[in-house]
Scaffold this active site. Sequence first.
Site, PDB file in Angstrom:
ATOM      1  N   CYS A  10       0.850  -1.193   0.000  1.00  9.70           N
ATOM      2  CA  CYS A  10       0.000   0.000   0.000  1.00  9.70           C
ATOM      3  C   CYS A  10       0.887   1.246   0.000  1.00  9.70           C
ATOM      4  CB  CYS A  10      -0.906   0.017   1.221  1.00  9.70           C
ATOM      5  SG  CYS A  10      -0.016   0.262   2.757  1.00  9.70           S
ATOM      6  N   CYS A  13       3.036   1.691   3.018  1.00  9.61           N
ATOM      7  CA  CYS A  13       4.166   0.745   3.067  1.00  9.61           C
ATOM      8  C   CYS A  13       5.316   1.288   2.216  1.00  9.61           C
ATOM      9  CB  CYS A  13       3.738  -0.627   2.555  1.00  9.61           C
ATOM     10  SG  CYS A  13       2.329  -1.329   3.437  1.00  9.61           S
TER      11      CYS A  13
END
Lengths: 78, 146
Positions: A10, A13
């Site tokens: 994501c 991240c």
Amino acid sequence: MKIEILGIGCAKCHKLEEMVRDVVTKEDINAEISKVQDFKKIMSYGVMTTPALVIDGEVKAAGKIPSLEEIKKMFLGK
Amino acid sequence: MSDCCEGGTKLIYSCAGSADVGEIADRVVRRLRDEGYAIMTCLAGVGAGLSGFVQSAIGADENITIDGCSTACARKSLERIGVNPKSYILTAMGLEKHETPVTEKVIDEIFEKIINSGGFLAATITTLTNSCCGVQILNKKMNKGD
């Protein structure tokens, strides 16, 4: 130092990875950085919220992006 | 596991105590998980000080504990790591420790009381299916033993 970034890819991240690499470069830290995207491996750490940051096997943050200062402290405090 | 992009991470813990009310707490938490109200995780991991569980609790937007009795082991385990959970205590909700049969009827009643208690319904149902990282979906599957 072994640094692992746990997350499935994501935006947060990716952001955490960028920040970690930035600190490692600027502070000239000798570290092996890896991304862990495997669900089962992530859960084996007991992590229930991503992204998470693991340093030498210990989860230092989960579910949030620490500040650059906090990341630096985590690394230099080792 | 939780939604990493949208936030709203809600973790839930049961005291899982040995008494009847502890068993009911556990059954209710599993039902809340199965119906998507929160992500169930392990109180024992927090109590053992395992970093992944501890940091997940600290990083979650909301932590919820369901304790069987007023000893409140689950709530206190989280408080020890500096987390103040939303706390439900079954004996304060009308159950009597050592005097309550563990039946589907009792579990249903407590489940309904909790989800109707206000503030609980901002559920993770949507993030379970729309998670950008997909981890919540895994959590649901793994907790069910898949």
